[in-house]
Design an enzyme around this catalytic site. Structure first.
Site, PDB file in Angstrom:
ATOM      1  CE  LYS A  62      29.578  19.592  33.497  1.00  0.00           C
ATOM      2  NZ  LYS A  62      28.875  19.217  32.263  1.00  0.00           N
ATOM      3  CE  LYS A  74      39.957  25.752  25.891  1.00  0.00           C
ATOM      4  NZ  LYS A  74      38.527  26.038  25.722  1.00  0.00           N
ATOM      5  CB  THR A 103      52.398  41.838  28.812  1.00  0.00           C
ATOM      6  OG1 THR A 103      52.463  40.481  28.383  1.00  0.00           O
ATOM      7  CG2 THR A 103      51.356  42.589  28.005  1.00  0.00           C
ATOM      8  CB  SER A 182      54.971  34.468  46.853  1.00  0.00           C
ATOM      9  OG  SER A 182      55.967  35.384  46.438  1.00  0.00           O
ATOM     10  NE  ARG A 185      50.571  32.928  48.521  1.00  0.00           N
ATOM     11  CZ  ARG A 185      50.908  33.819  47.592  1.00  0.00           C
ATOM     12  NH1 ARG A 185      50.759  35.100  47.827  1.00  0.00           N
ATOM     13  NH2 ARG A 185      51.402  33.424  46.424  1.00  0.00           N
ATOM     14  N   GLY A 191      58.427  36.440  43.068  1.00  0.00           N
ATOM     15  CA  GLY A 191      58.624  37.270  41.879  1.00  0.00           C
ATOM     16  C   GLY A 191      59.146  38.652  42.229  1.00  0.00           C
ATOM     17  CG  ASP A 192      56.879  41.562  43.537  1.00  0.00           C
ATOM     18  OD1 ASP A 192      56.496  40.709  44.370  1.00  0.00           O
ATOM     19  OD2 ASP A 192      56.113  42.406  43.055  1.00  0.00           O
ATOM     20  CG  ASP A 254      55.869  47.252  44.726  1.00  0.00           C
ATOM     21  OD1 ASP A 254      56.603  47.971  44.022  1.00  0.00           O
ATOM     22  OD2 ASP A 254      54.997  46.491  44.257  1.00  0.00           O
TER      23      ASP A 254
HETATM   24  P1  8DG Z   1      54.932  36.717  43.303  1.00  0.00           P
HETATM   25  O1  8DG Z   1      55.290  38.137  43.601  1.00  0.00           O
HETATM   26  O2  8DG Z   1      55.881  35.729  43.896  1.00  0.00           O
HETATM   27  O3  8DG Z   1      54.740  36.485  41.849  1.00  0.00           O
HETATM   28  O4  8DG Z   1      53.496  36.375  43.948  1.00  0.00           O
HETATM   29  P2  8DG Z   1      52.611  37.285  44.912  1.00  0.00           P
HETATM   30  O5  8DG Z   1      53.477  37.961  45.927  1.00  0.00           O
HETATM   31  O6  8DG Z   1      51.512  36.446  45.411  1.00  0.00           O
HETATM   32  O7  8DG Z   1      51.949  38.313  43.902  1.00  0.00           O
HETATM   33  P3  8DG Z   1      52.025  39.912  43.755  1.00  0.00           P
HETATM   34  O8  8DG Z   1      51.622  40.225  42.367  1.00  0.00           O
HETATM   35  O9  8DG Z   1      53.328  40.466  44.224  1.00  0.00           O
HETATM   36  O10 8DG Z   1      50.845  40.444  44.670  1.00  0.00           O
HETATM   37  C1  8DG Z   1      50.943  40.431  46.071  1.00  0.00           C
HETATM   38  C2  8DG Z   1      49.584  40.205  46.655  1.00  0.00           C
HETATM   39  O11 8DG Z   1      48.702  41.301  46.402  1.00  0.00           O
HETATM   40  C3  8DG Z   1      48.866  39.021  46.076  1.00  0.00           C
HETATM   41  O12 8DG Z   1      49.322  37.824  46.616  1.00  0.00           O
HETATM   42  C4  8DG Z   1      47.453  39.330  46.460  1.00  0.00           C
HETATM   43  C5  8DG Z   1      47.368  40.834  46.370  1.00  0.00           C
HETATM   44  N1  8DG Z   1      46.650  41.185  45.130  1.00  0.00           N
HETATM   45  C6  8DG Z   1      45.334  40.883  44.863  1.00  0.00           C
HETATM   46  N2  8DG Z   1      44.973  41.359  43.651  1.00  0.00           N
HETATM   47  C7  8DG Z   1      46.072  41.951  43.125  1.00  0.00           C
HETATM   48  C8  8DG Z   1      46.315  42.594  41.883  1.00  0.00           C
HETATM   49  O13 8DG Z   1      45.434  42.734  41.037  1.00  0.00           O
HETATM   50  N3  8DG Z   1      47.579  43.058  41.659  1.00  0.00           N
HETATM   51  C9  8DG Z   1      48.561  42.905  42.608  1.00  0.00           C
HETATM   52  N4  8DG Z   1      49.788  43.359  42.323  1.00  0.00           N
HETATM   53  N5  8DG Z   1      48.334  42.311  43.790  1.00  0.00           N
HETATM   54  C10 8DG Z   1      47.132  41.833  44.050  1.00  0.00           C
HETATM   55  O14 8DG Z   1      44.617  40.281  45.651  1.00  0.00           O
HETATM   56 CA    CA Z   2      55.081  39.464  45.362  1.00  0.00          CA
HETATM   57 CA    CA Z   3      54.152  42.823  44.130  1.00  0.00          CA
END
Ligand code: 8DG
Ligand code: CA
Ligand code: CA
Length: 333
Positions: A62, A74, A103, A182, A185, A191-192, A254
């Site tokens: 906390k 929790k 989903t 990601s 980073r 994931g995509d 994308d």
């Molecule tokens: P991942 O694909 O490996 O799961 O992770 P990611 O690359 O971090 O996530 P992502 O869903 O592909 O989104 C890419 C970035 O877009 C995310 O790191 C930060 C930015 N983003 C936000 N808000 C949102 C949101 O509501 N939807 C999406 N698609 N992206 C967002 O800050």
């Molecule tokens: Ca992504």
């Molecule tokens: Ca994405």
């Protein structure tokens, strides 16, 4: 289980707490549709993941920013009993499980999932027998359901990056391509694929003469060797599917085409993480700036945002709002 990563790849001493908090946050997003709780659980997981000590009690948790009374309780319950009643209830709730499953199909959001459930659709197989209830995106999501659940190894994103960069530069060497998300980073899997593209001559407002749309079409044409499906194709945004070779799974891709003056705000935003973005945006507000995927604008005494600040690099955005620069690999919160 949907593909879900811990907020931090490794060294997370509180990974078990993070896991149940992420599961609760998914539940709030997809089933209860309570965005406040969704954000609260995600923030708590992020804070715990980056905490350098193993949390021993709810009370200790906390003290961290982002963990309140309810989450602290929790944590105590989990420490005392090794489980959570709330999660057990969710696991035993058939409708909640069905909505969570639906989903996971790309293109099916919480509202659509609830609609489908109301129509009696309870499984992926039911979906396959009721494609007439789905739109084009959802049909593609269903077609590649198994592949889209697989994480993409970093090495494969790098190879796709090389292919995409080569083909687009072939079109015109002045294009700049950045794979964000990601991957940027430094994560070991993604994931995509989130590609941002710009060109020095690409100006805001150009689209009045459909210039962006034509450029984006040319880019997609140039990538026909790896793009297999189009989900949607707007003036500045392509959503689709790609594959490195016949031996690789199909991947979500994308591509956004961005005017030069908005490029760094877009690269910053799409690099994320979303929790990092949220923190940086609220810091910007404290410094009287509003930051989004398009621009950084000063907020005047009237509270109305002014003209966008001219930005030439990601670092400049940090400088303007007095935020210590963080490399992309440091934004995994
Ligand atoms: P991942 O694909 O490996 O799961 O992770 P990611 O690359 O971090 O996530 P992502 O869903 O592909 O989104 C890419 C970035 O877009 C995310 O790191 C930060 C930015 N983003 C936000 N808000 C949102 C949101 O509501 N939807 C999406 N698609 N992206 C967002 O800050
Ligand atoms: Ca992504
Ligand atoms: Ca994405």
């Amino acid at each position: 289980m949907s593909k879900r990563k811990n907020p931090s790849d490794n060294n997370n001493l509180n990974a078990d707490f993070c896991e149940f908090l992420m599961e609760l946050s998914d539940y709030e997003k997809n089933v209860s549709r309570n965005i406040h709780k969704f954000n609260a659980y995600k923030k708590a997981a992020s804070v715990l993941a980056s905490h350098s000590k193993r949390i021993q009690s709810g009370e200790e948790a906390k003290k961290l920013n982002g963990i309140g009374e309810k989450i602290s309780k929790k944590i105590d319950e989990f420490l005392n009993t090794g489980k959570l009643k709330k999660l057990d209830d969710i696991h035993n709730d058939e409708n909640a499980q069905i909505i969570s499953l639906l989903t996971r199909v790309s293109g099916i959001g919480p509202v659509k999932a609830a609609d489908l459930l109301n129509m009696g659709i309870k499984s992926i197989e039911d979906l396959r027998n009721n494609k007439n209830k789905l739109n084009h995106h959802q049909i593609i999501g269903l077609k590649y359901f198994e592949d889209f659940e697989k994480m993409i190894p970093r090495s494969e994103v790098r190879e796709l990056e090389n292919v995409i960069t080569k083909e687009i530069k072939n079109l015109d060497p002045q294009f700049t391509i950045t794979i964000c998300g990601s991957y940027r980073r430094g994560r070991s899997e993604s994931g995509d694929i989130d590609a941002q593209v710009t060109h020095p001559t690409l100006k805001l407002g150009d689209n009045k003469n459909k210039c962006h749309e034509k450029l984006l079409k040319n880019i997609i044409m140039a990538l026909k060797g790896c793009i297999t499906d189009v989900i949607s194709m707007g003036e500045t945004k392509f959503m689709g599917v790609c594959r490195l070779s016949n031996n690789h799974p199909f991947r979500r891709l994308d591509i956004r085409l961005i005017p030069k003056e908005q490029y760094y705000c877009a690269v910053l935003y799409f690099t994320g993480s979303d929790v990092f973005n949220k923190n940086m945006r609220s810091h910007a507000l404290e410094k009287s700036f509003t930051l989004n995927e398009y621009s950084l604008r000063p907020i005047g005494v009237t509270g109305i945002p002014g003209e966008p600040v001219q930005i030439e690099s990601e670092e400049e955005i940090f400088d303007y709002i007095d935020y210590p620069y963080q490399k992309p690999e440091e934004r995994n919160m």
